[in-house]
Enzyme design. Structure first.
Site, short mmCIF file in Angstrom:
data_model
loop_
_atom_site.label_atom_id
_atom_site.label_comp_id
_atom_site.label_asym_id
_atom_site.label_seq_id
_atom_site.Cartn_x
_atom_site.Cartn_y
_atom_site.Cartn_z
N CYS A 1 0.89 -1.15 0.09
CA CYS A 1 -0.04 -0.05 0.01
C CYS A 1 0.98 1.34 -0.06
O CYS A 1 0.45 2.31 -0.79
CB CYS A 1 -0.94 0.18 1.02
SG CYS A 1 -0.26 0.12 2.98
N HIS B 1 -1.53 1.90 6.69
CA HIS B 1 -2.39 1.73 5.47
C HIS B 1 -2.22 3.27 4.88
O HIS B 1 -2.26 4.14 5.73
CB HIS B 1 -3.62 1.33 5.69
CG HIS B 1 -4.16 1.22 4.50
ND1 HIS B 1 -3.79 0.41 3.27
CD2 HIS B 1 -5.31 1.56 3.77
CE1 HIS B 1 -4.46 0.38 2.35
NE2 HIS B 1 -5.58 0.95 2.48
N ASP C 1 -8.34 3.34 -4.01
CA ASP C 1 -7.15 2.46 -3.29
C ASP C 1 -6.78 1.21 -4.29
O ASP C 1 -7.71 0.28 -4.63
CB ASP C 1 -7.72 2.05 -2.31
CG ASP C 1 -6.79 1.38 -1.17
OD1 ASP C 1 -5.85 0.90 -1.53
OD2 ASP C 1 -6.72 1.78 -0.14
#
Length: 266
Positions: A67, A105, A121
């Site tokens: 991420c 994250h 995302d």
């Protein structure tokens, strides 16, 4: 660095005007072209979140990332295309034992005039959030076959939840809307890369979403023949049983990375 080369990397040939429809198409293209992968963390390789380094890894060398890397470079691309982008720091909550785990994250928020803010995302290693969520509270939002919502929490602040088959809601990740600097993500990345308690150091995860909603992944699983944990390829069709293939040698592992995910490790 060249935005056109990045668009070629994800196979995107759609519209470039910064609007909600094009943003959703960019997310879909990215998630079906660039794998989520934690190979560098698992191998103990030192990496950096500098934009130039991420571009070299993901675009030039056609690797994937996790991420901090994937959402970090995608945020750069969106800015190059004229999107109004902010980044937030989140806590991954799904399948976590701790009620409030550490922040690890990276969250993107995009503001488009006349629209609710959007949360794209491309840095999740499972078949979730294949298009952006609207930054609107307490409103169920369908994304593919799944239903999501954003809720407020006094401690976690903003929580993204997914509806389970039994009708209850499960937490996916949370975030606050404090402004973030690159150093904030770099520190958490260093923790993921070096700390003995980091789960990324003792397990590997490679994931790629198929255009039809199927997926393929590699994780460490027990081999029924040897009883040892070995990298295992899992193919998950839209319908039908999952197929598991243990990769019992480095050669088999390398071949699957190349042939199934387009990854060639240095």
């Amino acid at each position: 660095m060249d935005a056109k080369a990045y668009l070629d990397r994800i196979g995107y040939a759609g519209g470039l005007e910064p609007n909600a429809a094009n943003l959703a198409a960019l997310v879909q293209a990215h998630r079906t072209a660039v794998p989520y992968e934690t190979l560098d963390l698992w191998r103990g390789r030192h990496t950096t979140l500098a934009t130039e380094a991420l571009y070299d890894k993901i675009v030039t060398r056609r690797r994937g990332g996790y991420c901090f890397e994937l959402n970090g470079l995608f945020a750069w691309l969106l800015k190059e295309l004229g999107y109004n982008v902010r980044e937030y720091f989140g806590r991954w909550l799904m399948n976590e034992e701790m009620t409030v785990p550490q922040r690890r994250h990276r969250v993107i928020c995009v503001a488009i005039p006349g629209e609710p803010n959007l949360l794209p995302d491309v840095g999740i290693g499972m078949p979730l959030l294949t298009s952006p969520l609207k930054f609107v509270f307490d409103m169920p939002q369908p994304v593919g076959p799944q239903l999501y919502r954003l809720v407020r929490d006094s401690v976690l602040k903003v929580v993204v939840e997914i509806r389970k088959t039994d009708g209850t809601w499960a937490k996916v990740f949370s975030f606050s809307t404090d402004p973030q600097l690159p150093l904030d993500f770099a520190y958490a990345h260093w923790w993921c890369e070096t700390h003995p308690d980091s789960s990324f150091r003792n397990k590997v995860w490679v994931f790629l979403l198929g255009a039809d909603g199927s997926s393929k992944s590699i994780s460490l699983d027990f081999d029924p023949e040897t009883g040892e944990r070995v990298p295992t390829l899992a193919r998950t069709p839209v319908k039908g049983p999952q197929q598991l293939t243990p990769l019992r040698s480095e050669a088999a592992f390398a071949a699957v990375l190349k042939d199934e995910f387009g990854i060639v490790e240095e």
